[in-house]
Design an enzyme around this catalytic site. Sequence first.
Site, short mmCIF file in Angstrom:
data_model
loop_
_atom_site.label_atom_id
_atom_site.label_comp_id
_atom_site.label_asym_id
_atom_site.label_seq_id
_atom_site.Cartn_x
_atom_site.Cartn_y
_atom_site.Cartn_z
N LYS A 167 0.93 -1.08 0.07
CA LYS A 167 0.00 -0.03 -0.06
C LYS A 167 0.73 1.44 -0.03
O LYS A 167 2.00 1.34 0.57
CB LYS A 167 -0.79 -0.04 1.18
N SER A 198 -10.51 -0.25 6.72
CA SER A 198 -9.78 -0.19 5.53
C SER A 198 -9.00 -1.52 4.91
O SER A 198 -8.46 -1.38 3.85
CB SER A 198 -8.83 0.71 5.56
N SER A 206 -9.66 2.08 2.60
CA SER A 206 -8.53 2.91 1.87
C SER A 206 -7.66 2.02 1.31
O SER A 206 -6.74 2.44 0.26
CB SER A 206 -7.64 3.83 2.93
#
Length: 444
Positions: free
Chosen positions: A71, A164, A140
């Site tokens: 990420k 998330s 996210s």
Amino acid sequence: MSHSSPSPSIREIRDAVRAGTCTVEQIVGQAFDAGRRLQPELQAFIHLPASPLVNRADPDAPLAGVPVGVKDLIDTADMPTAYGSPAYEGHRPGKDAWVVARLREAGATVLGKTVTTEFAWRQPGATTNPWNKAHTPGGSSSGSAAAVAAGIVPLALGTQTFGSVIRPAAYCGVVGVKPSYGRIARTGVLPLSGSLDHLGVFTTNVADAVHALSVLAGSDADDPHAPHHHRERKGPLDAARRAPRIGVLRQQVSGAVDGAQQHVLDQLASRLRADGAEIVATDLPAELADAARHASILLAVEAALTHGDLVDRAPALVSAPMTALVEQGRALPATEYAKAKASQVKMALRFDRWLTEMAGLDALLVAPASGEAPRGLDYTGDAAFCTPWTFLGVPAVTLPVGFGPVGLPLGVQLVGASQHDAALLSLAEWVEGRTGWNIAVASR
């Protein structure tokens, strides 16, 4: 539709590399080619290098040959890390995050940086859902969930402050694990809210998540956020000795879910009962009802501390949702923050005691989201079905179980007691074999 057959599992990659039937270069090259091929439609990566940066590790290393999506909130020294923000475009950290260094030491190859919403808050990136590009993959950790679901990588890193990891995993039909708070050191991961931030993983099956977490779990002296409490847990509960006791909430933590989501929860509970589990209808202790409100206070104040300077310095480079969050945090009285912080510690202890001693449960079986992934890419879905468990710092696992009326994946979430990660994952493996997911996928 970008969804394709899953990538080889971590176990399959390890066996092939050790046996010499496949080289690390071949496996990583295949993943890289898949990432490049699917990128125009899927948009899972914010950065893929021009050619794969292969980690030529010892074939016996625990993650040798395993390509990983990382990420874009997590620092990488050899790739840009922009935290999903134009304010950091082209930013190159001086060193890897602790968890990335751990991946590389274990033989894994960082394939690329996956899309995150801006600073892991509400401004979405361009990633689409691999099952239907008209729908969100969730956020996210949008790109990480999509990259695993699309069969590009068998493992991706995400973060969770509210929902998330769990929510995008459910929306994309993969396994998502948010371990206990502080289980994986967050040094080199941009904070959103230090009291709530967790590192987690996406995989296609529970066994791969167990293996990855056995490598990635650990603490670091430079991690600024220590766990709420350090009570060591004894080994996993002996599931072989007795039937698992699983709690089903009479009312979901954030109210009603849609009919299809409730149906898969009920159907799975019936299957587990038929296979010997004790399914117990239960209600959470009343004082936990305020968990989400306290979490929102912690988030707003801590986000204001982390991102307030940037909002002041370069307001044009920061989205409206983040600016609003910072303003909200600055407006909150210190006493409100202190109350929320004290409640977090108190509620975490209360929940653990209730789950393990009073209710005598191994886990709760709850919804990970209200239903299928919403249509459109502007809204990544409601995190309310995950927020209380994140606030409490307890481990959570989502498993794909079936499909909803639009043809998108639906999942379930298992929640355990703090630091009982091994026991929860052991139970999740048992439950995984009874979800019918592989049959559901094969019949599509």
